[in-house]
Design a protein around this motif. Structure first.
Motif, mmCIF file in Angstrom:
data_model
loop_
_atom_site.group_PDB
_atom_site.id
_atom_site.type_symbol
_atom_site.label_atom_id
_atom_site.label_comp_id
_atom_site.label_asym_id
_atom_site.label_seq_id
_atom_site.Cartn_x
_atom_site.Cartn_y
_atom_site.Cartn_z
ATOM 1 N N ASP A 242 0.821 -1.225 0.000
ATOM 2 C CA ASP A 242 0.000 0.000 0.000
ATOM 3 C C ASP A 242 0.853 1.272 0.000
ATOM 4 O O ASP A 242 0.337 2.357 0.217
ATOM 5 C CB ASP A 242 -0.990 0.003 1.184
ATOM 6 C CG ASP A 242 -0.285 -0.005 2.542
ATOM 7 O OD1 ASP A 242 0.957 -0.136 2.585
ATOM 8 O OD2 ASP A 242 -0.985 0.127 3.562
ATOM 9 N N ALA A 317 -1.350 0.904 -5.302
ATOM 10 C CA ALA A 317 -1.710 0.667 -3.898
ATOM 11 C C ALA A 317 -3.171 0.225 -3.790
ATOM 12 O O ALA A 317 -3.499 -0.718 -3.055
ATOM 13 C CB ALA A 317 -1.466 1.928 -3.073
ATOM 14 N N LEU A 321 -4.576 -3.298 -2.373
ATOM 15 C CA LEU A 321 -5.503 -3.336 -1.233
ATOM 16 C C LEU A 321 -6.845 -3.969 -1.627
ATOM 17 O O LEU A 321 -7.728 -4.116 -0.777
ATOM 18 C CB LEU A 321 -5.754 -1.913 -0.710
ATOM 19 C CG LEU A 321 -4.599 -1.255 0.055
ATOM 20 C CD1 LEU A 321 -4.820 0.253 0.174
ATOM 21 C CD2 LEU A 321 -4.453 -1.877 1.435
#
Ligand code: B12
Ligand code: SF4
Ligand code: SF4
Length: 402
Positions: A242, A317, A321
């Motif tokens: 992330d 990111a 995620l």
């Protein structure tokens, strides 16, 4: 201001420097003679020759330049190395699915903040000593091996992660320099050791620490998300986790930081003064113009990769995620962003998250950029295969999420 420099005792000048630098808020103060950095230069040469400088033009300059303070200022006699903690505290948990920002970049742009204090420090020394001082003041900006100079000036020792570590405050500190035409009593070089610890090497998400003290920038998340102006290679994307700007993993795991990291006394480096610990994906992914980007991040270090670079990072990111909340913003990037770099990484992220096949098919029909079209097709292929490469949907990304 007319005092002859040679009449100033190096010990007296060194004592005054210490006093003034501490008053100015610097946590570490050291001095070394303005002489070539022999071993640092050799290490730099080997690093450059191995291709580890990637495409950072400023790191391909001749070793003779980067490893010699006299090339910055002919009349230089001493290099003053200063350390200032930027440690803003622990990273809060990523509960909101944000893009993680490395600690050194939570606050205001350190280049500007530190430079202002460096110049004030020089002026104060001039007044105290009654002489004009010719100086070059900088941090992370000018061609000089700042870690090597700082180690020689006694600021710390080289960790296996290549960072300079101080036994008392760890490694979350900036190095700043004043190259001056003043004779100052030099310090003993910094000493210390990692002992048998290899945590940073074991835990680096991309295996970028190739040997003790040797970081291959081509693999380092900090390079990939800040200095790199092109794509983040597909095979590395899952490992970026992330991180949306920089990376702190090799410092987070370091026992010197766990025990010693000292919060910065400079309010400018706190999360409240700048972008803070996380970027809100939907907001950043919606920035479409350089003007808007400039307004949002002016005065922070986050302007460095430019608009397209930062959006690219947020796409990666968000994909890692598996952020469903980011899907509308990612589809917006795919549909209307003017940068192929952003559209291509948005396609990758949508492929990782799943459920955006229609948007991807539409984009494939419109896309004129060859590289981007390849990304879209690959994302569609991954989606129809039912599973993203690298990790099953919903699984945690490879890199540390803190
Ligand atoms: C290019 C660069 C990068 C590149 C390459 C990093 C690298 N390790 O080479 C990238 C973009 C990846 C990067 C990342 C980061 N960077 Co940077 N970066 C620089 C820059 C501009 C040059 C570094 C350089 O010359 N690299 C080439 C190699 C060959 O040199 P070196 O890393 O300095 O390594 C020397 C020493 O470590 C020594 N050495 C290493 N091991 C050993 C072992 C022994 C026994 C000995 C004797 C010597 C020795 O030899 C090397 C040559 O002198 C400096 C500023 C400057 N002008 O120096 C900042 C700087 C190094 N970066 C800094 C920071 C804060 C970071 C990040 C933490 C940011 C982040 N959170 O994302 C990461 C840390 C990653 C890491 N583990 O290094 C700080 C480090 C402060 C500190 N306490 O060490 C600096 C000094 C900027 C500053 N003025 O504060 N960075
Ligand atoms: S900054 Fe991150 S990617 Fe770079 S060497 Fe350290 S842990 Fe590895
Ligand atoms: S994590 Fe361990 S090996 Fe790495 S720099 Fe810190 S003490 Fe050294």
């Amino acid at each position: 201001m007319g005092r002859d420099k040679d009449s100033i005792g190096p010990a007296e000048a060194r004592r005054l420097l210490e006093e003034r630098a501490r008053e100015a808020g610097f946590d570490l103060v050291g001095v070394t003679r303005a002489e070539p950095l022999g071993e640092g230069g050799e290490r730099l040469r080997a690093w450059q020759e191995a291709g580890m400088a990637a495409d950072m033009g400023f790191m391909h300059r001749p070793v003779e330049l980067l490893a010699n303070p006299k090339k910055l200022q002919k009349s230089a006699r001493s290099v003053v190395s200063l350390g200032v903690s930027y440690y803003p505290g622990e990273h809060p948990e990523n509960l909101g699915g944000g893009g993680r920002v490395a600690r050194y970049a939570w606050g205001r742009d350190y280049h500007e903040v530190i430079k202002a204090r460096l110049f004030r420090l020089r002026e104060e020394l001039e007044e105290d000593l009654g002489t004009r001082i010719k100086a070059r003041g900088f941090t992370d900006a000018v061609p000089l091996l700042e870690r090597s100079a700082a180690q020689r000036a006694g600021l710390g020792f080289f960790g296996r992660n290549s960072c300079l570590i101080d036994g008392d405050i760890g490694s979350y500190f900036f190095i700043a320099d004043l190259v001056v035409d003043l004779a100052l009593e030099p310090d003993e070089p910094g000493t210390g050791t990692c002992g048998r610890c290899t945590r940073c090497m074991d835990r680096c998400p991309t295996g970028a620490i190739k040997a003790p003290g040797v970081v291959d920038a081509r693999l380092c998340i900090s390079y990939l998300t800040i200095e790199n102006s092109g794509e983040i290679p597909r095979e590395l994307r899952p490992k970026v986790g992330d991180w949306a700007f920089g990376c702190d993993v090799c410092q987070e795991v370091c026992p010197y930081n766990k025990a010693k990291a000292t919060e910065s006394r400079w309010p400018e480096f706190s999360g409240e003064s700048g972008a803070g610990p996380y970027l809100e994906m939907e907001e950043v992914l919606g920035i479409r113009t350089d003007e808007e980007f400039g307004e949002r991040f002016a005065g922070t270090p986050l302007t460095r990769p430019g608009r397209a670079g930062l959006l690219r990072n947020c796409c990666v990111a968000a994909g890692n995620l598996r952020s469903k909340e980011a899907v509308p913003a990612l589809e917006g990037c795919l549909r209307e962003d003017t940068s192929a770099l952003v559209r291509g990484h948005a396609a990758w992220a949508l492929g990782e998250i799943g459920g955006s096949e229609e948007a991807l098919r539409g984009a494939a029909e419109r896309e004129a950029d060859g590289w981007c079209l390849g990304e879209i097709r690959q994302a569609l292929a991954d989606a129809s295969a039912g599973a993203a490469p690298g990790a099953a949907p919903g699984a945690a990304p490879d890199a540390s999420l803190g």
